[in-house]
Write a protein that holds these residues in place. Sequence first.
Motif, PDB file in Angstrom:
ATOM      1  N   THR A  97       0.393  -1.020  -0.178  1.00  0.00           N
ATOM      2  CA  THR A  97       0.403  -0.088   0.079  1.00  0.00           C
ATOM      3  C   THR A  97       1.003   0.984  -0.062  1.00  0.00           C
ATOM      4  N   ASN A  98       1.694   1.361   1.270  1.00  0.00           N
ATOM      5  CA  ASN A  98       2.690   3.238   1.170  1.00  0.00           C
ATOM      6  C   ASN A  98       2.931   2.968  -0.545  1.00  0.00           C
ATOM      7  N   THR A  99       3.555   1.954  -1.009  1.00  0.00           N
ATOM      8  CA  THR A  99       4.204   2.469  -2.108  1.00  0.00           C
ATOM      9  C   THR A  99       3.798   2.397  -3.404  1.00  0.00           C
ATOM     10  N   LEU A 100       2.093   1.891  -3.558  1.00  0.00           N
ATOM     11  CA  LEU A 100       1.430   2.808  -4.193  1.00  0.00           C
ATOM     12  C   LEU A 100       1.153   4.401  -4.108  1.00  0.00           C
ATOM     13  N   LEU A 101       0.857   4.832  -2.784  1.00  0.00           N
ATOM     14  CA  LEU A 101       0.368   5.286  -1.778  1.00  0.00           C
ATOM     15  C   LEU A 101       1.141   7.103  -2.191  1.00  0.00           C
ATOM     16  N   THR A 102       2.988   6.604  -2.307  1.00  0.00           N
ATOM     17  CA  THR A 102       3.757   7.574  -2.149  1.00  0.00           C
ATOM     18  C   THR A 102       4.131   7.588  -4.116  1.00  0.00           C
ATOM     19  N   ASN A 103       3.300   7.128  -5.109  1.00  0.00           N
ATOM     20  CA  ASN A 103       3.747   7.246  -6.182  1.00  0.00           C
ATOM     21  C   ASN A 103       1.827   7.192  -7.317  1.00  0.00           C
ATOM     22  N   LYS A 104       1.238   8.857  -6.273  1.00  0.00           N
ATOM     23  CA  LYS A 104       0.113   8.424  -7.350  1.00  0.00           C
ATOM     24  C   LYS A 104       0.250   9.097  -8.935  1.00  0.00           C
ATOM     25  N   ASP A 105       1.368  10.032  -8.895  1.00  0.00           N
ATOM     26  CA  ASP A 105       1.416  10.238 -10.447  1.00  0.00           C
ATOM     27  C   ASP A 105       1.214   9.630 -11.478  1.00  0.00           C
ATOM     28  N   MET A 106       2.049   7.990 -11.049  1.00  0.00           N
ATOM     29  CA  MET A 106       2.618   7.013 -11.701  1.00  0.00           C
ATOM     30  C   MET A 106       1.356   5.970 -12.217  1.00  0.00           C
ATOM     31  N   LEU A 107      -0.194   6.335 -10.887  1.00  0.00           N
ATOM     32  CA  LEU A 107      -0.941   5.872 -11.531  1.00  0.00           C
ATOM     33  C   LEU A 107      -2.098   6.574 -12.106  1.00  0.00           C
ATOM     34  N   THR A 108      -2.240   8.004 -11.796  1.00  0.00           N
ATOM     35  CA  THR A 108      -2.402   8.513 -12.918  1.00  0.00           C
ATOM     36  C   THR A 108      -3.302   8.367 -14.025  1.00  0.00           C
ATOM     37  N   GLY A 109      -2.701   7.861 -14.941  1.00  0.00           N
ATOM     38  CA  GLY A 109      -2.516   7.814 -16.468  1.00  0.00           C
ATOM     39  C   GLY A 109      -2.803   7.010 -16.467  1.00  0.00           C
ATOM     40  N   ALA A 110      -2.686   5.415 -15.613  1.00  0.00           N
ATOM     41  CA  ALA A 110      -2.867   4.378 -16.316  1.00  0.00           C
ATOM     42  C   ALA A 110      -4.835   3.932 -15.565  1.00  0.00           C
ATOM     43  N   LEU A 111      -5.333   5.329 -14.536  1.00  0.00           N
ATOM     44  CA  LEU A 111      -6.781   4.869 -13.937  1.00  0.00           C
ATOM     45  C   LEU A 111      -7.439   5.815 -14.873  1.00  0.00           C
ATOM     46  N   LEU A 112      -7.062   6.392 -15.122  1.00  0.00           N
ATOM     47  CA  LEU A 112      -7.114   7.165 -16.397  1.00  0.00           C
ATOM     48  C   LEU A 112      -7.984   6.758 -17.576  1.00  0.00           C
ATOM     49  N   HIS A 113      -7.127   5.220 -18.016  1.00  0.00           N
ATOM     50  CA  HIS A 113      -7.607   5.025 -19.419  1.00  0.00           C
ATOM     51  C   HIS A 113      -8.023   4.281 -18.636  1.00  0.00           C
ATOM     52  N   LEU A 114      -8.416   3.203 -17.763  1.00  0.00           N
ATOM     53  CA  LEU A 114      -9.053   2.082 -17.228  1.00  0.00           C
ATOM     54  C   LEU A 114     -10.095   2.360 -17.165  1.00  0.00           C
ATOM     55  N   LEU A 115     -10.456   3.856 -16.646  1.00  0.00           N
ATOM     56  CA  LEU A 115     -11.996   4.289 -16.624  1.00  0.00           C
ATOM     57  C   LEU A 115     -12.314   4.595 -17.525  1.00  0.00           C
ATOM     58  N   ALA A 116     -11.521   5.366 -18.811  1.00  0.00           N
ATOM     59  CA  ALA A 116     -12.287   5.851 -19.727  1.00  0.00           C
ATOM     60  C   ALA A 116     -12.729   4.274 -20.638  1.00  0.00           C
ATOM     61  N   CYS A 117     -12.190   3.665 -20.679  1.00  0.00           N
ATOM     62  CA  CYS A 117     -12.397   2.178 -20.638  1.00  0.00           C
ATOM     63  C   CYS A 117     -13.953   1.741 -20.201  1.00  0.00           C
ATOM     64  N   ASP A 118     -13.705   1.571 -18.929  1.00  0.00           N
ATOM     65  CA  ASP A 118     -14.907   1.245 -18.424  1.00  0.00           C
ATOM     66  C   ASP A 118     -15.787   1.891 -19.044  1.00  0.00           C
ATOM     67  N   VAL A 119     -16.386   3.216 -18.862  1.00  0.00           N
ATOM     68  CA  VAL A 119     -17.408   4.078 -19.236  1.00  0.00           C
ATOM     69  C   VAL A 119     -17.333   3.767 -21.014  1.00  0.00           C
ATOM     70  N   LEU A 120     -17.199   3.611 -21.328  1.00  0.00           N
ATOM     71  CA  LEU A 120     -16.854   3.454 -22.862  1.00  0.00           C
ATOM     72  C   LEU A 120     -17.779   2.312 -23.283  1.00  0.00           C
ATOM     73  N   GLU A 121     -17.097   0.840 -22.351  1.00  0.00           N
ATOM     74  CA  GLU A 121     -17.505  -0.004 -22.596  1.00  0.00           C
ATOM     75  C   GLU A 121     -19.653   0.102 -21.999  1.00  0.00           C
ATOM     76  N   GLU A 122     -19.459   0.728 -20.589  1.00  0.00           N
ATOM     77  CA  GLU A 122     -21.180   1.288 -20.397  1.00  0.00           C
ATOM     78  C   GLU A 122     -21.728   2.034 -21.780  1.00  0.00           C
ATOM     79  N   LEU A 123     -21.192   2.863 -21.990  1.00  0.00           N
ATOM     80  CA  LEU A 123     -21.970   3.443 -23.354  1.00  0.00           C
ATOM     81  C   LEU A 123     -21.961   2.152 -24.638  1.00  0.00           C
TER      82      LEU A 123
END
Length: 375
Positions: A275-301
Amino acid sequence: MLDLTQLHSLLVGTVGLYPGSRPDTDYSDDAHNAPTVYLQDAHKLLRSDVLTALGPNLSAGGDLMEWYTQIEKGAINKLGLLVAGNPPARPLLEATPLHPKEGNIQGAFNKTGRFLGLRIRLPRRDTAVNLVKLGLQLSGPVTNLPLYVFHSDAATPIKTVNLTTTLSGRTAWNTADCWLYSRQGGYYLVGYFESDLPTDVRAIGAERGWNVADCNTCGGIEAEFIRTRSPYLNIEPVYVESVGTGRTLSWAEEKAVSLQTWGLNAVIEVRCDITNTLLTNKDMLTGALLHLLACDVLEELSTSDRVNSVKQQLKNEAYVALYGQGSSTSDNGLAARRDRLIKDLKAQLEKMRPACLQEESRKKIRIGSLFDAEY
């Protein structure tokens, strides 16, 4: 393992929705009022008018942000599990009881209104202990007798486990599934209030040691249990006199003793905590979360059952945006970009793994039939 609650606290609101063209279409709430990126940054199709046309039916009383935050919650869960648990790391210590035997009935305590418990400290960084089960040896039957798990930073318990048994002289067990984290600091208390016991029922303890220094005369499997868990948790039996009727951590300090179980036992599992490894590297997670979330929304649409004049055209556009032109194996869609980002993210995080992931798993100890003998 990964604390998804902490990951949600970190990432919720990182990806927001652009407001619509009208003043009454400001798609934000307290959690999403300062996003790092916007959903439309992943693909131009993810604009507010498309979400309005193919998203939830707002005329039926739906709410766009409520719909979006549900998808966001699922996307954060998936991201955490993809980067933390694939492949899953083996436990540092597999499911093992704290001690292997029950006490003799002569060890039953006279009740004086105390809180009796075990104080647990986790000395290693980036480790977590799961209290898989909690147990208490009792002289008679009980129904819904509470055992409490406290953390030193909070007055209220983080977990309450109720025990029910029809047996006399044996340990009553129940599932706990309660995680203790080294990154939280402080210490944990696992115990019970004597005044919760029925009038004619007492807890049965035994004078046993909890660490290597107090167990010089221990032998066999008991010494092995202490040796294998000692790198990950320190245990002290403690008590508090005259705790009253409140069921909160209302006292300043507990009194420690050395050789006592208070009748308590637990089945524990120890895992590496990233958990600490991820919490201290938020910037690294942002791009992956954006595209994962975008794909999930597109699936819904793309699977929307909304009926309106733009439905079919936008559904087709959403599918092409997701998978690209041509076959479903095309690599020019958003799904392929998402997969590449997650692969790259996992490779970067692999280089930053906590040291505990480098350790070999400890030998598994079979817990069946360990409680057949008394002493």
